[in-house]
Design a protein around this motif. Structure first.
Motif, PDB file in Angstrom:
ATOM      1  N   CYS A   5       0.860  -1.185   0.000  1.00 34.92           N
ATOM      2  CA  CYS A   5       0.000   0.000   0.000  1.00 34.92           C
ATOM      3  C   CYS A   5       0.896   1.235   0.000  1.00 34.92           C
ATOM      4  O   CYS A   5       1.816   1.318   0.802  1.00 34.92           O
ATOM      5  CB  CYS A   5      -0.903  -0.012   1.237  1.00 34.92           C
ATOM      6  SG  CYS A   5      -1.785   1.542   1.480  1.00 34.92           S
ATOM      7  N   TYR A   7       0.466   4.066   1.171  1.00 34.21           N
ATOM      8  CA  TYR A   7       0.447   4.797   2.444  1.00 34.21           C
ATOM      9  C   TYR A   7       0.969   3.928   3.588  1.00 34.21           C
ATOM     10  O   TYR A   7       1.824   4.361   4.364  1.00 34.21           O
ATOM     11  CB  TYR A   7      -0.982   5.263   2.767  1.00 34.21           C
ATOM     12  CG  TYR A   7      -1.074   6.134   4.005  1.00 34.21           C
ATOM     13  CD1 TYR A   7      -0.840   7.506   3.938  1.00 34.21           C
ATOM     14  CD2 TYR A   7      -1.376   5.577   5.243  1.00 34.21           C
ATOM     15  CE1 TYR A   7      -0.903   8.300   5.063  1.00 34.21           C
ATOM     16  CE2 TYR A   7      -1.443   6.362   6.388  1.00 34.21           C
ATOM     17  CZ  TYR A   7      -1.206   7.727   6.289  1.00 34.21           C
ATOM     18  OH  TYR A   7      -1.260   8.503   7.419  1.00 34.21           O
ATOM     19  N   CYS A   8       0.482   2.707   3.693  1.00 29.51           N
ATOM     20  CA  CYS A   8       0.737   1.867   4.878  1.00 29.51           C
ATOM     21  C   CYS A   8       1.977   0.993   4.773  1.00 29.51           C
ATOM     22  O   CYS A   8       2.514   0.562   5.800  1.00 29.51           O
ATOM     23  CB  CYS A   8      -0.456   0.956   5.141  1.00 29.51           C
ATOM     24  SG  CYS A   8      -1.998   1.837   5.420  1.00 29.51           S
ATOM     25  N   HIS A  58      -7.805  -0.923   0.503  1.00 29.84           N
ATOM     26  CA  HIS A  58      -7.120  -1.311   1.729  1.00 29.84           C
ATOM     27  C   HIS A  58      -8.111  -1.154   2.891  1.00 29.84           C
ATOM     28  O   HIS A  58      -7.993  -0.254   3.718  1.00 29.84           O
ATOM     29  CB  HIS A  58      -5.854  -0.479   1.937  1.00 29.84           C
ATOM     30  CG  HIS A  58      -4.979  -1.049   3.006  1.00 29.84           C
ATOM     31  ND1 HIS A  58      -3.889  -0.395   3.518  1.00 29.84           N
ATOM     32  CD2 HIS A  58      -5.045  -2.245   3.651  1.00 29.84           C
ATOM     33  CE1 HIS A  58      -3.332  -1.159   4.449  1.00 29.84           C
ATOM     34  NE2 HIS A  58      -4.019  -2.277   4.551  1.00 29.84           N
ATOM     35  N   CYS A  62      -5.777   1.879   5.580  1.00 25.98           N
ATOM     36  CA  CYS A  62      -6.020   3.309   5.401  1.00 25.98           C
ATOM     37  C   CYS A  62      -7.264   3.598   4.563  1.00 25.98           C
ATOM     38  O   CYS A  62      -7.586   4.753   4.338  1.00 25.98           O
ATOM     39  CB  CYS A  62      -4.805   3.946   4.751  1.00 25.98           C
ATOM     40  SG  CYS A  62      -4.510   3.321   3.084  1.00 25.98           S
TER      41      CYS A  62
HETATM   42 ZN   LIG Z   1      -3.160   1.415   3.289  1.00 28.67          ZN
END
Ligand SMILES: [Zn+2]
Lengths: 95, 192
Positions: A5, A7-8, A58, A62
């Motif tokens: 991901c 972001y994560c 996701h 997030c």
């Molecule tokens: Zn994420």
């Protein structure tokens, strides 16, 4: 299967929800031939043996919608893009 | 006149039993009470304005990734692209920020898990790698613990973790942690 991901970071498949083909674009209902276009949009899918661009969310992380390029033969994950950026780049959908 | 709504703990001893192992405590479980919590989402095109406002009001730079920044009683924890969880241990008015702000004080419960066996205890519930090599103080993550959606962050090297969850899941998560800490010298006490 693990999906990185943006972001994560890299997370397991259990955190993601699958939607399907990411290349579909909703037809204009006011355009001529809209009925046939909607038939294809709703029902017709390619079933490629190889690279497939698909939408994943996701969901347990997030909540971002992602466009994931996956090899349907090996489940190898290639590019992962934020769906919002993809839509903005082609000038359609929610930016 | 209507009485103001006051957030009350979701944890009471009959749903969140006390547990205290004999001998040295490897892991301590507590609720972090009386927090002001708010979800903060940037408005499109006004992201920079929000960054400025948070800097001016709290002296904090909003993290762009899954991280926690804190100063005094206030912290902001990354909650996804353009989203944060604002946390304060004092009454704080986050709704004046130029963003979509929703109070979560009575919607979420925050648990604190700390001690030398805290990481090992959480590893039985969380698939995320919490090893110090990849996760340390200031790091945050959203994931699930025993199928319960959680937003967690590490506070210090004790190590101390704080775990935010929806309040309806608080007691279940509590009992999972108590169960996981059973063989690790757990001391768990919800306030009466
Ligand atoms: Zn994420």
């Amino acid at each position: 299967m693990r999906i990185p991901c943006p972001y994560c970071g890299v997370r397991g498949l259990d955190e993601f929800a699958y939607l399907g083909d990411a290349t579909l674009i909703r037809p204009d209902p006011a355009a001529p031939g809209a009925e046939a276009a909607f038939h294809d949009y709703v029902y017709l899918r390619d079933n490629p043996a190889g690279l497939h661009r698909e939408l994943w969310q996701h969901a347990s992380g997030c909540q971002s919608w992602l466009v994931v390029t996956r090899d349907t033969r090996t489940h190898a994950i290639g590019r992962v893009e934020v769906a919002r950026d993809v839509a903005a780049a082609r000038g359609s959908g929610a930016e | 006149m209507a009485e103001p709504l006051v957030a009350r703990s979701a944890l009471r001893p009959h749903v969140a039993p006390h547990a205290s192992a004999a001998g040295a405590h490897g892991v301590t479980l507590r609720e972090v009470e009386n927090l002001t919590l708010a979800s903060v989402a940037a408005l499109r095109g006004r992201e920079a304005e929000l960054v400025q406002a948070v800097r001016a009001a709290y002296g904090l730079d909003l993290p762009t990734g899954p991280a926690r920044v804190a100063s005094g009683k206030v912290a902001f924890v990354g909650a996804g692209p353009g989203k944060w969880l604002a946390v304060s241990s004092a009454p704080t008015e986050f709704s004046t920020l130029p963003a979509a702000v929703a109070d979560q004080s009575d919607g979420r419960t925050v648990l604190r898990v700390s001690g030398p066996k805290a990481r090992e205890t959480l590893a039985t519930l969380i698939q995320l790698d919490l090893h110090p090599r990849t996760f340390g103080p200031g790091d945050a993550a959203m994931t699930h613990a025993a199928s319960i959606a959680v937003h967690l962050w590490q506070v210090d090297d004790a190590p101390t973790y704080e775990i935010a969850t929806f309040r309806t899941f608080a007691a279940t998560l509590w009992r999972w942690i108590v169960e996981a800490g059973q063989a690790r010298g757990l001391d768990a006490r919800a306030e009466d």
